[in-house]
Design an enzyme around this catalytic site. Structure first.
Site, short mmCIF file in Angstrom:
data_model
loop_
_atom_site.label_atom_id
_atom_site.label_comp_id
_atom_site.label_asym_id
_atom_site.label_seq_id
_atom_site.Cartn_x
_atom_site.Cartn_y
_atom_site.Cartn_z
N ASP A 1 0.78 -1.23 0.11
CA ASP A 1 0.01 -0.17 0.14
C ASP A 1 0.76 1.29 -0.06
O ASP A 1 0.27 2.45 0.07
CB ASP A 1 -1.00 0.05 1.24
N GLU B 1 -1.55 -5.70 8.48
CA GLU B 1 -0.44 -5.05 9.44
C GLU B 1 -1.22 -5.22 10.87
O GLU B 1 -2.37 -5.39 11.22
CB GLU B 1 -0.47 -3.69 9.27
N GLU C 1 9.31 -4.53 10.11
CA GLU C 1 9.78 -3.31 9.68
C GLU C 1 10.45 -2.50 10.69
O GLU C 1 9.66 -2.41 11.81
CB GLU C 1 8.51 -2.68 9.09
N LYS D 1 -1.42 -9.41 2.70
CA LYS D 1 -0.63 -9.13 3.65
C LYS D 1 -1.54 -8.05 4.85
O LYS D 1 -2.25 -7.38 4.11
CB LYS D 1 0.73 -8.42 3.31
N ASP E 1 -1.19 -6.23 -0.39
CA ASP E 1 -1.40 -5.35 0.79
C ASP E 1 -2.91 -5.16 1.05
O ASP E 1 -3.42 -4.39 0.23
CB ASP E 1 -0.58 -4.19 0.83
#
Ligand code: KIV
Length: 263
Positions: A44, A115, A180, A113, A83
């Site tokens: 994204d 988060e 990350e 994916k 994403d």
């Protein structure tokens, strides 16, 4: 042959390092695919890199589906990971599940994916045959809650929480874990304790794979990139010189010449 989650698992057992790159369009995807990149992430970061937003937050499902479909058309062998954008899965497991399905059904992705630790949604997707990649550490969709783009898990408590979230996401069925902007030692410890591969960005050399935003790698990204970015080319300069030569040739009447005209 298409790269699948089974290959990812094999990379881990064989202790094989692997590269992952972002892609947002057909042409780039086909170049990266032919160059042997096994996993293409339609991140994204599309919002910042392609659409000019300041954060990833405004990116919509429709934009992600549109770009994922273009990447999927260009990726003959690479696994395409989409994403899930902000707001498409945080509300309820049902909504997240419906949106996750759209990436495989309408856009041709091979995995999604998410988060943050999303245990129930991960279980639901995986149970129905949708591979999930988790993303922990600096999760840019929470930029406002995190107080900016900063290195995460610097305290022992935060490091323990992250480590335990990583183990929970593996247990929930995630096929890989993006890490990350966390200290390298912590990423190494997490990578050693998981059976699924970790994919680092700003997480040091102890991760199983490494991901980079394609425009950063090509030297077309921000003029003040984060510490973890390594530019392998200076395409911003190359493109600038090429278009300036074109501009000068047109303005000077040197293009098109005889060789580039029909007679
Ligand atoms: O959106 C993205 O490109 C990402 C990578 C930076 C991991 O999430």
């Amino acid at each position: 042959m298409r790269v699948t989650v089974r290959d990812l698992s094999r990379f881990k057992t064989e202790n094989r390092r692997f590269p992952v790159l972002t892609a947002y369009d057909f042409l780039t995807a086909s170049i990266l695919d032919q160059a042997g990149i096994p996993i293409l992430l339609v991140g994204d970061t599309l919002g910042q890199v392609v659409l000019g937003y300041e954060t990833t937050l405004p990116v919509t499902m429709e934009q992600m589906l549109h770009h994922t479909a273009a990447v999927a058309r260009g990726a003959r062998s690479a696994m395409v990971v989409a994403d899930m954008p902000f707001g498409s899965y945080q509300g309820s497991v049902e909504e997240g599940f419906r949106n996750g399905v759209r990436f495989l059904k309408e856009a041709g992705a091979h995995a999604v994916k998410l988060e943050g630790p999303r245990l129930q949604l991960t279980q639901a997707l995986v149970e129905h045959g949708i591979p999930v990649m988790a993303h922990l550490g600096l999760t840019p969709q929470s930029v406002h809650a995190l107080g900016g783009y900063r290195v995460q898990a610097r305290t022992p408590e935060a490091a323990d929480r992250l480590h335990s979230d990583a183990l929970s996401m593996e247990k929930a069925g995630a096929s890989a874990l993006f890490l990350e902007a966390i200290p390298a030692d912590l990423a190494t410890a997490i990578s050693r304790s998981l059976a699924i591969p970790t994919i680092g960005i700003g997480a040091g050399s102890g991760c199983d794979g490494q991901v980079m935003v394609i425009t950063d790698l090509l030297g077309m990204g921000s003029e003040t990139p984060p510490k973890f970015v390594k530019a392998y080319a200076d395409l911003r300069q190359t493109i600038t010189e090429a278009v300036q030569s074109f501009r000068d040739d047109v303005e000077g009447g040197r293009f098109p010449d005889d060789a580039h005209s029909y007679h």
